[in-house]
Design an enzyme around this catalytic site. Sequence first.
Site, PDB file in Angstrom:
ATOM      1  N   SER A  46       0.808  -1.207   0.000  1.00 15.45           N
ATOM      2  CA  SER A  46       0.000   0.000   0.000  1.00 15.45           C
ATOM      3  C   SER A  46       0.843   1.259   0.000  1.00 15.45           C
ATOM      4  O   SER A  46       1.806   1.376   0.757  1.00 15.45           O
ATOM      5  CB  SER A  46      -0.933  -0.013   1.219  1.00 15.45           C
ATOM      6  OG  SER A  46      -1.263   1.304   1.578  1.00 15.45           O
ATOM      7  N   LYS A  47       0.457   2.154  -0.872  1.00 18.50           N
ATOM      8  CA  LYS A  47       1.153   3.432  -0.995  1.00 18.50           C
ATOM      9  C   LYS A  47       1.116   4.180   0.344  1.00 18.50           C
ATOM     10  O   LYS A  47       2.027   4.916   0.691  1.00 18.50           O
ATOM     11  CB  LYS A  47       0.466   4.239  -2.086  1.00 18.50           C
ATOM     12  CG  LYS A  47       1.086   5.591  -2.340  1.00 18.50           C
ATOM     13  CD  LYS A  47       2.168   5.524  -3.381  1.00 18.50           C
ATOM     14  CE  LYS A  47       2.668   6.907  -3.734  1.00 18.50           C
ATOM     15  NZ  LYS A  47       3.896   6.902  -4.475  1.00 18.50           N
ATOM     16  N   ARG A  48       0.025   3.954   1.071  1.00 18.46           N
ATOM     17  CA  ARG A  48      -0.146   4.647   2.329  1.00 18.46           C
ATOM     18  C   ARG A  48       1.002   4.368   3.310  1.00 18.46           C
ATOM     19  O   ARG A  48       1.347   5.169   4.147  1.00 18.46           O
ATOM     20  CB  ARG A  48      -1.477   4.259   2.969  1.00 18.46           C
ATOM     21  CG  ARG A  48      -2.279   5.488   3.351  1.00 18.46           C
ATOM     22  CD  ARG A  48      -3.606   5.181   3.981  1.00 18.46           C
ATOM     23  NE  ARG A  48      -4.238   3.980   3.441  1.00 18.46           N
ATOM     24  CZ  ARG A  48      -4.869   3.103   4.203  1.00 18.46           C
ATOM     25  NH1 ARG A  48      -4.948   3.262   5.498  1.00 18.46           N
ATOM     26  NH2 ARG A  48      -5.452   2.052   3.650  1.00 18.46           N
ATOM     27  N   ASP A  87       7.206   5.230  -9.083  1.00 21.48           N
ATOM     28  CA  ASP A  87       8.285   5.419  -8.105  1.00 21.48           C
ATOM     29  C   ASP A  87       9.473   4.521  -8.446  1.00 21.48           C
ATOM     30  O   ASP A  87      10.626   4.944  -8.382  1.00 21.48           O
ATOM     31  CB  ASP A  87       7.822   5.065  -6.678  1.00 21.48           C
ATOM     32  CG  ASP A  87       6.784   6.044  -6.154  1.00 21.48           C
ATOM     33  OD1 ASP A  87       6.750   7.187  -6.636  1.00 21.48           O
ATOM     34  OD2 ASP A  87       5.993   5.650  -5.263  1.00 21.48           O
TER      35      ASP A  87
END
Length: 480
Positions: free
Chosen positions: A252-254, A262
């Site tokens: 998850s990017k979170r 990226d």
Amino acid sequence: MQVRTRFAPSPTGYLHLGGLRTALYTYLFARRNGGKFILRIEDTDQEREVPGAVEKIYASLAAAGLSYDEGPDVGGEYGPYIQTQRRDLYLPYAQELVRRGGAYYCFCTKERLDEARAQAEKEGKTFKYDKHCLHLSPEEVKRRIEAGEPYVIRQNVPTEGKAGFDDLLYGHVEVDCSTLDDNVLIKADGLPTYNFANVVDDHLMAITHVMRGTEYLSSAPKYNLLYEAFGWTPPTYIHLPVVMRDATRKLSKRYGDPSFEDLLDMGYLRDAIINFIALLGWSPRSEREFFTLKELEECFDVEGLNKSPSIFDMDKLTWFNAEYMRKLSFEEFYELARPWMAKVLDPARFDLKRLAELLQARTEVLNRIPGMIGFLAEMPEFDNDLYTHKKMKTNPEIAKQALEAVKPVLEGVKDWTEQGLHDAVMAFIPETGLKNGQVLWPLRIAISGLASTPGGAFEIAYLLGREETLRRLDSSLKKL
Ligand code: GLU
């Protein structure tokens, strides 16, 4: 039957790696079966839309090399491929569903629903719409619509029995209808929800195979009810297990996990990422590890898909990347490495081509290059203990002796090339009574400040140039 698959992202930001994998498998399945791969943008949830995200999706798919046969920016016979551009098309289908008994108009106010939701919460139950509006007469519905009352259209899920569907990977999946809610199909703003639009569009776009994440596994039975109510044949479903960061948490990017973009920015190679992602949940059932996209197009199959979640192992990706770095031709590597080298070294002062030759075999990821070569721009601080090396049989004392002896030799080198430096120093070492390592190890430390460098003493001295090499040697000697 012509195989038609689609990748249907919602424009909510970057393309995360789970999404990239879905896109890749969907693409590969189409290519392997001589079918068509379609891009559809699912943007009916306008509140979640992030400006610029659609362009990012195009750019990411292009960067990944996943070309689509139909899509918003390439056209096709089944367009438009952006759901908000199809907005007027969904309501008639919802109305048709109302006529068939599969849906109904609902005029419940937000207040009423909030109250019911709060009540359910108080009783510890999951909220389910109570079909309050299901029994409104057609006349009343007509009157209220004409009076301009806001409404939604809800799916009419049977209260009893089971709903199910067949998944190619998970087999028959079935749920009790009593657990399903009468989801909104058309919202008050006239736009369809994902639940409705994906069914209508997959049908209208003649999609034969749907691949998507397992988060949709539990909703798929409900979608099947819609297909049944319309009398349409559902596509073949292949739900894909989640990609995990570790045993406990989803990627998850979170939590700072990188997106595809990226990784590219960090200097991971497209082909390495694709190869690695392909194997996150799919196996060729052989020991083979390296696949180009073209090769994957020829051998990808549903039989190789794994039902259990796969773990995204960054070290493994880095390993793949290093392998791909080495496979590049030197010219390709130089092209990619040059901007990273130029971040820390002035191209007018340093022979970056020679440096790239020294770097190619030891570069795992391009963004590590500045860290590996920064010592050429600026001499790092180091401790004299670094001169101590058991195998080389050196210590600060021997280093001092060796460096003092080698200094005039270097000063006298006419041909400041690696070969010239090599010949001069190697011819001199026997005179000192020291072993090669007892001179070369200290020399490297004295001019680089590091125990591990791309290239040895001669390469570094050549790259630094006469003046800087002698300056560093001097100041290191002073510290001894
Ligand atoms: N728009 C959905 C998403 O981005 C797609 C799900 C599907 O492929 O049906 O998750």
